[in-house]
Enzyme design. Structure first.
Site, PDB file in Angstrom:
ATOM      1  N   ASN A  38       0.815  -1.214   0.000  1.00  0.00           N
ATOM      2  CA  ASN A  38       0.000   0.000   0.000  1.00  0.00           C
ATOM      3  C   ASN A  38       0.853   1.271   0.000  1.00  0.00           C
ATOM      4  O   ASN A  38       1.663   1.499   0.891  1.00  0.00           O
ATOM      5  CB  ASN A  38      -0.918  -0.014   1.228  1.00  0.00           C
ATOM      6  N   HIS A 123     -15.017  -4.306  11.200  1.00  0.00           N
ATOM      7  CA  HIS A 123     -14.630  -2.990  11.685  1.00  0.00           C
ATOM      8  C   HIS A 123     -15.859  -2.129  11.939  1.00  0.00           C
ATOM      9  O   HIS A 123     -16.546  -1.728  10.994  1.00  0.00           O
ATOM     10  CB  HIS A 123     -13.746  -2.286  10.650  1.00  0.00           C
ATOM     11  N   ARG A 148     -13.990  -5.012  15.821  1.00  0.00           N
ATOM     12  CA  ARG A 148     -13.033  -3.972  16.188  1.00  0.00           C
ATOM     13  C   ARG A 148     -13.769  -2.655  16.353  1.00  0.00           C
ATOM     14  O   ARG A 148     -14.593  -2.290  15.505  1.00  0.00           O
ATOM     15  CB  ARG A 148     -11.937  -3.838  15.124  1.00  0.00           C
ATOM     16  N   TYR A 160      -7.732   7.760  13.153  1.00  0.00           N
ATOM     17  CA  TYR A 160      -7.428   6.525  12.432  1.00  0.00           C
ATOM     18  C   TYR A 160      -8.574   5.525  12.587  1.00  0.00           C
ATOM     19  O   TYR A 160      -9.099   5.319  13.679  1.00  0.00           O
ATOM     20  CB  TYR A 160      -6.141   5.875  12.956  1.00  0.00           C
ATOM     21  N   ASP A 211      -7.427  -0.898  17.887  1.00  0.00           N
ATOM     22  CA  ASP A 211      -6.125  -0.660  17.266  1.00  0.00           C
ATOM     23  C   ASP A 211      -5.608   0.716  17.674  1.00  0.00           C
ATOM     24  O   ASP A 211      -6.232   1.737  17.384  1.00  0.00           O
ATOM     25  CB  ASP A 211      -6.276  -0.733  15.740  1.00  0.00           C
ATOM     26  N   HIS A 213      -2.588   1.730  16.636  1.00  0.00           N
ATOM     27  CA  HIS A 213      -1.859   2.105  15.421  1.00  0.00           C
ATOM     28  C   HIS A 213      -0.498   2.738  15.704  1.00  0.00           C
ATOM     29  O   HIS A 213      -0.140   3.771  15.120  1.00  0.00           O
ATOM     30  CB  HIS A 213      -2.705   3.011  14.533  1.00  0.00           C
ATOM     31  N   GLU A 237      -4.230  -3.691  19.702  1.00  0.00           N
ATOM     32  CA  GLU A 237      -3.358  -3.898  18.540  1.00  0.00           C
ATOM     33  C   GLU A 237      -2.351  -2.770  18.375  1.00  0.00           C
ATOM     34  O   GLU A 237      -2.676  -1.597  18.581  1.00  0.00           O
ATOM     35  CB  GLU A 237      -4.231  -3.994  17.288  1.00  0.00           C
ATOM     36  N   GLU A 263       1.475  -6.368  11.642  1.00  0.00           N
ATOM     37  CA  GLU A 263       0.992  -6.258  10.271  1.00  0.00           C
ATOM     38  C   GLU A 263       2.023  -5.652   9.336  1.00  0.00           C
ATOM     39  O   GLU A 263       1.954  -5.857   8.119  1.00  0.00           O
ATOM     40  CB  GLU A 263      -0.310  -5.463  10.212  1.00  0.00           C
ATOM     41  N   ARG A 284       0.405 -10.652  13.904  1.00  0.00           N
ATOM     42  CA  ARG A 284      -0.453 -10.197  12.816  1.00  0.00           C
ATOM     43  C   ARG A 284       0.242 -10.147  11.453  1.00  0.00           C
ATOM     44  O   ARG A 284      -0.277  -9.571  10.501  1.00  0.00           O
ATOM     45  CB  ARG A 284      -1.017  -8.815  13.156  1.00  0.00           C
ATOM     46  N   HIS A 313      -3.402  -9.651   9.529  1.00  0.00           N
ATOM     47  CA  HIS A 313      -3.902  -8.445   8.886  1.00  0.00           C
ATOM     48  C   HIS A 313      -4.777  -8.833   7.702  1.00  0.00           C
ATOM     49  O   HIS A 313      -4.478  -9.778   6.972  1.00  0.00           O
ATOM     50  CB  HIS A 313      -2.681  -7.643   8.413  1.00  0.00           C
ATOM     51  N   ASP A 317      -6.178  -3.337   1.677  1.00  0.00           N
ATOM     52  CA  ASP A 317      -4.946  -3.252   0.889  1.00  0.00           C
ATOM     53  C   ASP A 317      -4.362  -4.634   0.609  1.00  0.00           C
ATOM     54  O   ASP A 317      -3.302  -4.744  -0.008  1.00  0.00           O
ATOM     55  CB  ASP A 317      -3.915  -2.343   1.565  1.00  0.00           C
ATOM     56  N   GLU A 340      -8.553 -10.807  10.413  1.00  0.00           N
ATOM     57  CA  GLU A 340      -9.203  -9.544  10.061  1.00  0.00           C
ATOM     58  C   GLU A 340      -9.881  -9.684   8.707  1.00  0.00           C
ATOM     59  O   GLU A 340      -9.342 -10.293   7.785  1.00  0.00           O
ATOM     60  CB  GLU A 340      -8.162  -8.425  10.014  1.00  0.00           C
ATOM     61  N   TRP A 403       1.973   7.548  12.047  1.00  0.00           N
ATOM     62  CA  TRP A 403       0.625   7.405  11.533  1.00  0.00           C
ATOM     63  C   TRP A 403       0.158   5.959  11.746  1.00  0.00           C
ATOM     64  O   TRP A 403      -0.914   5.718  12.218  1.00  0.00           O
ATOM     65  CB  TRP A 403       0.522   7.732  10.030  1.00  0.00           C
TER      66      TRP A 403
END
Length: 403
Positions: A38, A123, A148, A160, A211, A213, A237, A263, A284, A313, A317, A340, A403
């Site tokens: 991605n 999600h 999630r 996010y 998550d 992130h 996560e 991930e 993951r 994951h 993507d 996921e 991010w």
């Protein structure tokens, strides 16, 4: 021998960018593998076209392990997301070929099914806690056993995991990176109330996930994990960046909330210390970014020794080719935890017709030979590549952040 006669890279954008490798053999049997990275898709396409494909022609497609070692050891420059994604595409396509040649679904070649289906999580997201819980109730009604939760943070313009669409979340959203603003303090205050209200609304028979992130320090992650303990989350996560694997030791000292990570890992070496020191509960890593089915099985085997389960994951993507591979993998490994599952756009599903199915919170790869997924090349050609970047993140004072 099943000789490789040709291999081609197919780049398409049916709703988002995907890179697919198609390997053909002298017996007319072909296989496909996902090569999507991605935001850096064309780097992998070039790696395959300019460096990998010339080395494949004439090789025996049945020799999956030998070809994996050839591409990994033979390149000298090992690991990294571009290299391992390219290797994964070859490896996945070869497993697809082997399954088709044998007339068996890939999971049968991996030892057969270890369970009836693969539990997946959806999600649920919203701008507010109430909107997130409404989405979660919808997932529960659809039969999901794991959900999630991601909710907007008061005082932040974007968060996010929170999308405008109820079901589809695609973070790669612009031809140049968009910039988000982040506040850990505001975020930390918002998550415990989300879980408290979710438990009241959903009860205790649904697994709840979240998550972070990579946005917390170890001690912040420990505090959040402790605050969430009364609500028994399935996992927290990516609580902190994993470059320093010892940082997870500090999280362990402060919370019993299960931790999931990996991930963005590309090899077993990224998670070896985390697993061996039992600093995580779920790994993951995924087929497309961790060297394919062959290498992901090694990671799962190591994790199994330490009672660490898989939680691969599965965002949009990953193309349906990778989702199929993940389901064959998850159906067969003894230490499967959860998978996921983010739905693809209708355009994507049309380009990649597949045999996998969802039913009552579980997924099954189907029993078609190979991976059970194909690519409609004529339809794929209608969708030209569109440059799309993942966002970047800044703190409220302008400091560039994770991010």
């Amino acid at each position: 021998m099943l000789r490789i006669t040709n291999a081609r890279v197919i780049v398409t954008c049916p709703g988002r960018n995907f890179v697919t490798l198609k390997i053909e053999t002298d017996a007319g049997v072909y296989g496909i593998g996902d090569a999507t990275l991605n935001g850096r898709e064309l780097a992998v396409a070039s790696y395959l076209e300019d460096h990998v494909i010339p080395c494949l022609i004439g090789k025996d497609a049945h020799r999956i392990e030998d070809i994996w070692q050839y591409l990994y050891r033979g390149a000298y420059w090992r690991r990294g997301p571009v290299t391992m994604t390219a290797i994964a595409a070859v490896d996945t396509a070869l497993w697809d070929i082997k399954g088709k040649a044998a007339g068996l679904p890939v999971y049968q070649l991996l030892g057969g099914a270890a369970r009836e289906g693969v539990m997946v999580y959806g999600h649920a997201n919203g701008e507010t806690i109430e909107a997130t819980i409404e989405a979660a109730l919808d997932y529960k009604e659809q039969g999901y056993k794991a959900i999630r939760l991601q909710s907007g943070v008061p005082g932040l313009a974007s968060t996010y995991g929170v999308s405008k669409d109820k079901y589809f979340y695609e973070p790669a959203d612009a031809a140049l990176p968009t910039e988000n603003v982040w506040s850990t303090e505001k975020y930390m205050r918002s998550v415990p109330p989300l879980f408290a209200k979710a438990r009241d609304a959903l009860g205790w028979d649904v697994h709840l996930l979240h998550d972070a992130h990579h946005r917390l320090t170890p001690i912040e992650a420990g505090r959040l994990g402790r605050d969430l303990e009364p609500y028994r989350p399935f996992w927290l996560e990516d609580p902190t960046p994993a470059e320093n694997q010892d940082s997870f030791r500090l999280i362990r000292q402060h919370t019993t909330t299960p931790i999931a990570v990996g991930e963005i890992f590309s090899s077993i070496h990224d998670c070896r210390s985390l697993i061996e020191n039992q600093l995580i509960d779920y790994i993951r890593a995924t087929v497309v970014h961790a060297g394919g089915i062959t290498h992901l099985r090694r990671i799962a085997a190591l994790a199994d020794l330490y009672q660490v389960r898989t939680g691969c994951h599965g965002a949009t993507d990953l193309s349906p080719v990778c989702m199929a591979a993940a389901l064959h993998f998850g159906l067969s490994v003894p230490n499967f935890g959860v998978q996921e599952y983010m739905r693809h756009a209708a355009e994507t599903d049309a380009v990649f017709p597949h045999a996998y199915r969802f039913e009552r919170g579980m997924m099954h790869p189907g029993d078609a030979p190979g991976l059970g997924v194909d690519i409609d090349e004529a339809l794929a050609a209608r969708y030209e590549y569109k440059r799309a970047y993942l966002p970047v993140n800044r703190l409220e004072d302008g400091t560039l952040f994770n991010w």
